[in-house]
Write a protein that holds these residues in place. Structure first.
Motif, PDB file in Angstrom:
ATOM      1  N   THR A   1     -21.051  31.299  41.208  1.00  0.00           N
ATOM      2  CA  THR A   1     -19.645  30.838  40.874  1.00  0.00           C
ATOM      3  C   THR A   1     -18.862  30.335  40.313  1.00  0.00           C
ATOM      4  OG1 THR A   1     -19.731  33.439  40.894  1.00  0.00           O
ATOM      5  CG2 THR A   1     -17.404  33.109  40.364  1.00  0.00           C
ATOM      6  N   TRP A   2     -18.281  29.917  39.654  1.00  0.00           N
ATOM      7  CA  TRP A   2     -17.616  28.305  39.178  1.00  0.00           C
ATOM      8  C   TRP A   2     -16.647  28.866  38.026  1.00  0.00           C
ATOM      9  CZ3 TRP A   2     -20.687  23.414  38.559  1.00  0.00           C
ATOM     10  CH2 TRP A   2     -21.694  22.818  39.249  1.00  0.00           C
ATOM     11  N   ARG A   3     -15.207  27.718  38.664  1.00  0.00           N
ATOM     12  CA  ARG A   3     -14.110  28.398  37.972  1.00  0.00           C
ATOM     13  C   ARG A   3     -13.723  27.162  37.473  1.00  0.00           C
ATOM     14  NH1 ARG A   3     -11.417  32.311  38.906  1.00  0.00           N
ATOM     15  NH2 ARG A   3      -8.769  33.010  38.363  1.00  0.00           N
ATOM     16  N   PHE A   4     -13.521  26.781  35.986  1.00  0.00           N
ATOM     17  CA  PHE A   4     -12.816  26.484  34.835  1.00  0.00           C
ATOM     18  C   PHE A   4     -11.316  26.200  34.783  1.00  0.00           C
ATOM     19  CE2 PHE A   4     -17.287  26.212  34.887  1.00  0.00           C
ATOM     20  CZ  PHE A   4     -17.844  25.402  34.441  1.00  0.00           C
ATOM     21  N   ALA A   5     -11.019  24.964  34.308  1.00  0.00           N
ATOM     22  CA  ALA A   5      -9.304  25.377  33.792  1.00  0.00           C
ATOM     23  C   ALA A   5      -9.232  24.240  32.421  1.00  0.00           C
ATOM     24  CB  ALA A   5      -8.286  25.302  34.782  1.00  0.00           C
ATOM     25  N   ARG A   6      -7.977  24.506  32.284  1.00  0.00           N
ATOM     26  CA  ARG A   6      -7.453  23.813  30.766  1.00  0.00           C
ATOM     27  C   ARG A   6      -5.988  23.768  31.261  1.00  0.00           C
ATOM     28  NH1 ARG A   6      -6.995  24.475  25.329  1.00  0.00           N
ATOM     29  NH2 ARG A   6      -6.530  22.208  24.573  1.00  0.00           N
ATOM     30  N   ASP A   7      -5.279  23.457  30.433  1.00  0.00           N
ATOM     31  CA  ASP A   7      -4.002  23.216  30.241  1.00  0.00           C
ATOM     32  C   ASP A   7      -3.757  23.724  28.852  1.00  0.00           C
ATOM     33  OD1 ASP A   7      -0.908  22.760  29.684  1.00  0.00           O
ATOM     34  OD2 ASP A   7      -0.895  20.891  30.865  1.00  0.00           O
ATOM     35  N   VAL A   8      -3.564  24.693  28.072  1.00  0.00           N
ATOM     36  CA  VAL A   8      -3.543  24.956  27.174  1.00  0.00           C
ATOM     37  C   VAL A   8      -2.507  24.808  25.877  1.00  0.00           C
ATOM     38  CG1 VAL A   8      -4.545  26.737  27.072  1.00  0.00           C
ATOM     39  CG2 VAL A   8      -1.864  27.230  27.205  1.00  0.00           C
ATOM     40  N   GLY A   9      -1.774  23.312  26.492  1.00  0.00           N
ATOM     41  CA  GLY A   9      -0.641  23.042  25.590  1.00  0.00           C
ATOM     42  C   GLY A   9      -1.108  21.704  25.750  1.00  0.00           C
ATOM     43  N   ALA A  10      -2.387  20.651  26.560  1.00  0.00           N
ATOM     44  CA  ALA A  10      -2.365  19.216  26.213  1.00  0.00           C
ATOM     45  C   ALA A  10      -3.670  19.024  25.016  1.00  0.00           C
ATOM     46  CB  ALA A  10      -2.928  18.795  27.771  1.00  0.00           C
TER      47      ALA A  10
END
Length: 239
Positions: free
Chosen positions: A216-225
């Protein structure tokens, strides 16, 4: 005899000249500027239509990087995340929040990218490909990977890994924390992996055996970038 020979030669010469003239009038004369025949099996031929951005540089396909806005906007709110999440679940609510903050988000595109990233990272770690890993990992995860790579290289160990099969991934969790979108994905894959020491002896795994791994891998992203790419922030979801 001489006159007969000369007459025959002249007749054949005239016939040959007529045939050449006729062919040129039908086929046309070559000028040296004709385009070569198009090979439909070679990408980049003049008649082949290019996709936007094609030929402008190699781009690594990452989760959500090219999700079309229209798809996310047109999705039916009552079924938009099926079968990837259950209605009323935390993951469903999290996906709703992410899509509201990032109109380009589209679940199928994200999961396809996450699957690609998963395989690239596993192979990249085995190969010690630091530049590639740095593009796909959060700094803290990258630092831990580099530490493990450095220790492995000091010992002279090498990892051989190849994928046999991998599923499309399943959403385990999703949430929006401020501007940070986070999605945990469960992967199930069949791989062949083995670790050899400096002498070439297998010290872990089996180069001839397929094993199943579940992560189980967790991905992230700054939606304002402006950067559309997601990065791996955890290789084990603890929530």
């Amino acid at each position: 005899m001489q006159n007969s020979f000369d007459v025959s030669t002249i007749i054949f010469a005239l016939l040959a000249a007529f045939v050449v003239w006729k062919l040129r009038s039908i086929l046309g004369a070559r000028t040296g500027t004709e385009k070569p025949p198009r090979n439909p099996f070679i990408a980049g031929e003049p008649s082949a239509a290019k996709r936007p951005g094609e030929g402008e540089g190699k781009v690594i396909p990452l989760p959500g990087a090219s999700a079309p806005i229209a798809q996310a906007a047109a999705a039916d709110p009552s079924s938009r995340w099926k079968p990837h999440a259950e209605p009323g679940s935390k993951a469903w609510a999290g996906l709703d929040a992410i899509a509201a903050a990032d109109r380009s988000f589209e679940i199928k595109s994200f999961l396809e990218g996450a699957k690609t990233a998963y395989e690239m990272i596993v192979i990249g770690f085995a190969d010690g490909d630091r530049p590639m890993l740095q593009n796909l990992l959060d700094k803290s995860v990258y630092d831990s990977f580099v530490t493990a790579l450095t220790e492995r290289e000091k010992r002279g160990d090498k990892i051989e890994t190849s994928f046999v099969a991998i599923d499309n991934g399943a959403i385990a969790d999703a949430e929006l924390n401020g501007r940070m979108a986070e999605i945990a994905v469960r992967f199930s894959a069949q791989i062949i992996t083995a670790t050899r020491n400096a002498a070439g002896t297998v010290i872990e795994g089996n180069p001839e055996q397929v094993v199943e791994i579940n992560d189980t891998w967790r991905f992230a992203r700054d939606v304002g970038a402006r950067d559309p790419n997601w990065r791996l922030i955890s290789t084990g979801d603890q929530r």
